[in-house]
Design an enzyme around this catalytic site. Sequence first.
Site, PDB file in Angstrom:
ATOM      1  CG  ASP A   1      25.408  -2.050 -89.223  1.00 23.64           C
ATOM      2  OD1 ASP A   1      26.104  -1.445 -88.122  1.00 23.64           O
ATOM      3  OD2 ASP A   1      25.500  -1.642 -90.200  1.00 23.64           O
ATOM      4  NE  ARG A   2      22.526  -5.612 -81.470  1.00 24.95           N
ATOM      5  CZ  ARG A   2      22.894  -5.886 -81.136  1.00 24.95           C
ATOM      6  NH1 ARG A   2      24.441  -6.353 -81.947  1.00 24.95           N
ATOM      7  NH2 ARG A   2      24.101  -5.520 -79.871  1.00 24.95           N
TER       8      ARG A   2
END
Length: 219
Positions: free
Chosen positions: A197-198
């Site tokens: 999810d970065r």
Amino acid sequence: MPDADVNIALPAMRVSYEAGVLDESSLAETWHEQLKLWLDEAIEFKIPEPNAMVLATADREGRPSSRTVLLKGLDDRGVVFFTNYTSNKSHDLLATRYASATFPWFSMQRQVSIRGGVEKVGAAETAEYWNSRPRGSQLGAWASPQSRVITGRNTLNSALNSVRRRFADAEQIPVPPHWGGWRIRPEIVEFWQGREDRMHDRLRFRDNRDGWKVERLAP
């Protein structure tokens, strides 16, 4: 008109980073020990040219440029690479005395970024590395007027043949006066590990004059 296929494909290109975790408890005590650890793991992972780093410099007007060089020295003083002192990168370094470098280990979902002041490597250290180089690389360093405009490949071939004749009887080829090492003395070294999810892990060592401080950065 723009290529529609490219325009569609680029926004959809993404990788989910799930290869590892980086936390404070697993970090080595010093930046250079941590870099050596990750470099050893990159070698074991069989990453092509694991010691390749993207070197960024700027000229007197602040205009940046980047290129890939090879790490050839690592200790608590900094990271070292070797080049022609008449090259564009060396002109930048002489002008600003500052640089950054990044190790892009994509397949391990990792990168390390270093920035700080620079200094020329001493003659003895340069000679030690020079003597470890293949003879062909030594001849090339003498032959190439790095970063200068030339009329064609034949100009290089002619220069190399001339250097070969010059040193034909030399058992050891001397270090060219225009060639040597640069050391980046880090002020900041950031270790980056890709996460889902970065929400990446970013831990950096920062020299705050009283010693090195470890800080976590938001992704």
